[in-house]
Design a protein around this motif. Structure first.
Motif, mmCIF file in Angstrom:
data_model
loop_
_atom_site.group_PDB
_atom_site.id
_atom_site.type_symbol
_atom_site.label_atom_id
_atom_site.label_comp_id
_atom_site.label_asym_id
_atom_site.label_seq_id
_atom_site.Cartn_x
_atom_site.Cartn_y
_atom_site.Cartn_z
ATOM 1 N N ASP A 42 113.695 75.035 -32.228
ATOM 2 C CA ASP A 42 113.062 76.210 -31.624
ATOM 3 C C ASP A 42 113.524 76.338 -30.168
ATOM 4 O OD1 ASP A 42 111.368 78.147 -30.608
ATOM 5 O OD2 ASP A 42 109.537 77.005 -30.949
ATOM 6 N N ALA A 44 112.127 77.561 -27.745
ATOM 7 C CA ALA A 44 111.026 77.255 -26.827
ATOM 8 C C ALA A 44 110.992 75.761 -26.507
ATOM 9 C CB ALA A 44 109.694 77.702 -27.423
ATOM 10 N N ALA A 47 113.542 75.183 -23.872
ATOM 11 C CA ALA A 47 113.023 75.698 -22.597
ATOM 12 C C ALA A 47 112.002 74.740 -21.991
ATOM 13 C CB ALA A 47 112.410 77.085 -22.794
#
Length: 133
Positions: A42, A44, A47
């Protein structure tokens, strides 16, 4: 001259420099065939890892203690144990970080100190024995 010594955080250029450094680093990680599989699929997750490294480096080099405020003690070795890190992963990590340092254009003394630290830290994170050979 005030006689006050700059922290490495200040000598490097403060938060903006660390943000750029880590952004460049993770742009390389995102396409690296050795490193990318170590991170969550993912985006995310990638990040989040980027933000964790940014906060850690800011704190480690003398900036605000945002990492500890948000995540507690760094415990780097413990946090990296779930990930298989051998020589190939260490070398890929260092290659990407050195590319990021080059892209940011750190002052020579800062670059040298960062490089020594990253070399040592990357080696310390290794947790997978190398095949005898």
């Amino acid at each position: 001259m005030s006689g006050r010594f700059l922290s490495m955080y200040e000598a490097a250029g403060g938060e903006e420099t660390f943000t750029r450094l880590v952004r460049h680093f993770y742009a390389g990680v995102a396409t690296d065939p050795i490193l990318r599989p170590l991170y969550p699929a993912d985006p995310a997750g990638l990040a989040a890892a980027e933000e964790h490294l940014r906060l850690f480096l800011i704190q480690y080099w003398g900036g605000p203690a945002w990492y500890t405020e948000r995540r507690g003690h760094p415990r780097l070795r413990l946090r990296h144990l779930p990930f298989p890190i051998g020589r190939a992963e260490r070398d890929a990590w260092l290659r990407r970080m050195r590319e990021a340092m080059d892209a940011v254009g750190l002052p020579a003394p800062v670059r040298e100190a960062f490089d020594r630290y990253f070399e040592s830290a990357a080696t310390a994170m290794m947790n997978r024995p190398e095949a005898a050979g």
